[in-house]
Design a protein around this motif. Structure first.
Motif, PDB file in Angstrom:
ATOM      1  N   ASN A   1     -16.232 -30.976 -41.648  1.00  0.00           N
ATOM      2  CA  ASN A   1     -16.121 -30.314 -40.446  1.00  0.00           C
ATOM      3  C   ASN A   1     -15.327 -31.001 -39.205  1.00  0.00           C
ATOM      4  O   ASN A   1     -14.711 -30.297 -38.594  1.00  0.00           O
ATOM      5  CB  ASN A   1     -17.676 -30.245 -39.753  1.00  0.00           C
ATOM      6  CG  ASN A   1     -18.702 -29.386 -40.635  1.00  0.00           C
ATOM      7  OD1 ASN A   1     -18.609 -28.071 -40.342  1.00  0.00           O
ATOM      8  ND2 ASN A   1     -19.492 -29.561 -41.793  1.00  0.00           N
TER       9      ASN A   1
ATOM     10  N   LYS B   1     -19.510 -19.733 -43.937  1.00  0.00           N
ATOM     11  CA  LYS B   1     -18.142 -19.160 -43.806  1.00  0.00           C
ATOM     12  C   LYS B   1     -17.075 -20.128 -43.769  1.00  0.00           C
ATOM     13  O   LYS B   1     -16.047 -20.014 -44.435  1.00  0.00           O
ATOM     14  CB  LYS B   1     -17.984 -18.513 -42.195  1.00  0.00           C
ATOM     15  CG  LYS B   1     -18.645 -17.244 -42.122  1.00  0.00           C
ATOM     16  CD  LYS B   1     -18.329 -16.499 -40.903  1.00  0.00           C
ATOM     17  CE  LYS B   1     -19.370 -15.118 -40.867  1.00  0.00           C
ATOM     18  NZ  LYS B   1     -19.030 -14.216 -41.940  1.00  0.00           N
ATOM     19  N   LEU B   2     -17.119 -21.438 -43.481  1.00  0.00           N
ATOM     20  CA  LEU B   2     -16.554 -22.443 -43.393  1.00  0.00           C
ATOM     21  C   LEU B   2     -16.319 -23.013 -44.979  1.00  0.00           C
ATOM     22  O   LEU B   2     -15.156 -23.547 -45.455  1.00  0.00           O
ATOM     23  CB  LEU B   2     -16.805 -23.618 -42.617  1.00  0.00           C
ATOM     24  CG  LEU B   2     -16.938 -23.654 -41.157  1.00  0.00           C
ATOM     25  CD1 LEU B   2     -17.478 -24.854 -40.466  1.00  0.00           C
ATOM     26  CD2 LEU B   2     -15.133 -23.792 -40.491  1.00  0.00           C
TER      27      LEU B   2
ATOM     28  N   GLN C   1     -13.696 -20.609 -35.612  1.00  0.00           N
ATOM     29  CA  GLN C   1     -14.061 -21.551 -36.560  1.00  0.00           C
ATOM     30  C   GLN C   1     -14.121 -23.011 -36.191  1.00  0.00           C
ATOM     31  O   GLN C   1     -14.978 -23.905 -36.572  1.00  0.00           O
ATOM     32  CB  GLN C   1     -13.045 -21.335 -37.634  1.00  0.00           C
ATOM     33  CG  GLN C   1     -13.421 -22.098 -39.043  1.00  0.00           C
ATOM     34  CD  GLN C   1     -12.579 -21.697 -40.254  1.00  0.00           C
ATOM     35  OE1 GLN C   1     -11.265 -22.063 -39.899  1.00  0.00           O
ATOM     36  NE2 GLN C   1     -12.917 -21.569 -41.313  1.00  0.00           N
ATOM     37  N   GLU C   2     -12.993 -23.320 -35.462  1.00  0.00           N
ATOM     38  CA  GLU C   2     -13.036 -24.923 -34.809  1.00  0.00           C
ATOM     39  C   GLU C   2     -14.163 -25.184 -34.020  1.00  0.00           C
ATOM     40  O   GLU C   2     -14.707 -26.357 -34.148  1.00  0.00           O
ATOM     41  CB  GLU C   2     -11.691 -25.049 -34.229  1.00  0.00           C
ATOM     42  CG  GLU C   2     -10.401 -25.133 -35.223  1.00  0.00           C
ATOM     43  CD  GLU C   2     -10.098 -23.388 -35.486  1.00  0.00           C
ATOM     44  OE1 GLU C   2      -9.179 -23.362 -36.222  1.00  0.00           O
ATOM     45  OE2 GLU C   2     -10.542 -22.612 -34.471  1.00  0.00           O
TER      46      GLU C   2
ATOM     47  N   ALA D   1     -22.288 -20.484 -39.984  1.00  0.00           N
ATOM     48  CA  ALA D   1     -20.949 -21.166 -39.710  1.00  0.00           C
ATOM     49  C   ALA D   1     -20.527 -22.021 -40.851  1.00  0.00           C
ATOM     50  O   ALA D   1     -19.427 -21.883 -41.393  1.00  0.00           O
ATOM     51  CB  ALA D   1     -20.997 -21.989 -38.638  1.00  0.00           C
TER      52      ALA D   1
ATOM     53  N   ALA E   1     -17.277 -25.506 -36.363  1.00  0.00           N
ATOM     54  CA  ALA E   1     -17.163 -26.753 -36.978  1.00  0.00           C
ATOM     55  C   ALA E   1     -17.572 -28.122 -36.141  1.00  0.00           C
ATOM     56  O   ALA E   1     -18.196 -29.015 -36.650  1.00  0.00           O
ATOM     57  CB  ALA E   1     -15.849 -27.242 -37.771  1.00  0.00           C
TER      58      ALA E   1
END
Length: 342
Positions: free
Chosen positions: A277, A177-178, A64-65, A174, A68
């Protein structure tokens, strides 16, 4: 619109911006007929990637990072554009910024509406917009016969597939989902690929999942309640239909506005998405280096081997992630007894 209503998620699609930029670099060496053939080829390939479910597996491998960091790198240029626009039209940009801050304080939901109004009014007062009589006529599609060649397949279709997957579908999924939504990529990629086939023969470039526009529709500014934000996706679709019907007239109207106004409007609209983000990318210390590398590579605008910085950003970031994650796994934790011995 159908996907947004069905899944109650603001699914936003658009033409491939990286693909459009890629196409511009190929003209006049490639004909419009060859371009149409490349659109069809890319749509078919992307459809099979989506329908087989491999894209979902690819997305699950990306932290995820890192995702982002990639998204923040994409959006950064828009944020910087807000301030670089002051070089040529400082009064308009600073005026819009002042209205934005006041609106965020007193009327946050309609802040961007006030900013747009302020920008147009300031542009008119400063004589930066020339009023003309607009001819609002319907756009009429024209059929273009495809012409397949190896040149167009290798130089346009293949890169278009890569930039669509890495530069649009990947950051688009992404950001979904974020934002806290659980949405598989399979139905989105399949639907957009079919739509791409439908518009290819009238010159429509590949339709992909939007990332920048999606960031606007998925944020709190769209609606405080997450389950209500799908309305933004429906509204976006309706405006797309109107935009398509009056495409020529709308393009003419926007061309009358100074580019600095557009840059400032985009930068202000995306401030929240940029902040979110960056916060997610830097949130976990173990992923911070990989996320930062992804962010910098994506924001750099590099074009190595003809591929965009978005593609290289995610590739370099993933390499950094796997190497650094392996290092963290091999690291021996210091126990309490060890610290006492020291």
């Amino acid at each position: 619109m159908y996907r947004a209503i069905k899944y109650k998620i603001p699914v936003v699609t658009a033409w491939s911006a990286p693909g459009t930029a890629l196409l511009v670099t190929l003209f006049p060496d490639i004909s419009l007929n060859e371009a149409v053939a490349a659109y069809i080829t890319s749509a078919v390939v992307i459809f099979f990637i989506g329908i087989t479910g491999y894209f979902d597996k690819l997305l699950s491998w990306i932290p995820q990072e890192v995702a982002a960091g990639m998204m923040a790198g994409i959006l950064l240029q828009f944020g910087l554009g807000l301030f670089t626009a002051t070089d040529t039209m400082p009064y308009i940009v600073f005026g819009m910024l002042a209205v934005f801050l006041l609106a965020k304080r007193f009327s946050p939901r309609y802040a961007m509406v006030w900013v747009l109004i302020a920008g147009v009014v300031l542009s008119m007062l400063l004589g930066k917009i020339n009023p003309v009589t607009a001819d609002f006529s319907l756009a009429i599609p024209q059929f273009i016969a495809p012409e397949w060649t190896w040149s167009s397949t290798l130089n346009l279709a293949l890169p278009l597939i890569l930039v669509s997957l890495s530069g649009q579908f990947l950051p688009g999924m992404a950001i979904i989902k974020l934002s806290g939504y659980d949405m598989p990529a399979k139905p989105i990629i399949s639907a957009t690929s079919i739509a791409s086939l439908a518009v290819a023969c009238v010159g429509g470039i590949t339709i992909v999942l939007a990332s920048i526009t999606a960031a606007l529709c998925l944020g709190k500014d769209a609606h405080e309640l997450k389950e209500k934000r799908y309305i933004a996706g429906v509204a976006n679709g309706l405006f797309y239909i109107l935009g398509g019907l009056f495409a020529g007239s709308i393009v003419m109207l926007f061309s009358l506005m100074p580019k600095e106004l557009i840059a400032a409007l985009a930068g202000l609209a995306l401030l929240g998405a940029i902040a979110t983000n960056i916060s997610v990318a830097m949130g976990k210390e173990s992923q911070r280096d990989a996320a930062l590398i992804t962010f910098l590579a994506t924001a750099s605008g590099m074009h190595f081997l003809g591929l965009s910085s978005v593609f290289w950003g995610i590739c370099i970031g993933l390499v950094a992630h796997f190497l650094l994650s392996q290092k963290n796994r091999n690291a021996v934790p210091v126990t309490a007894s060890d610290s006492k011995r020291v």
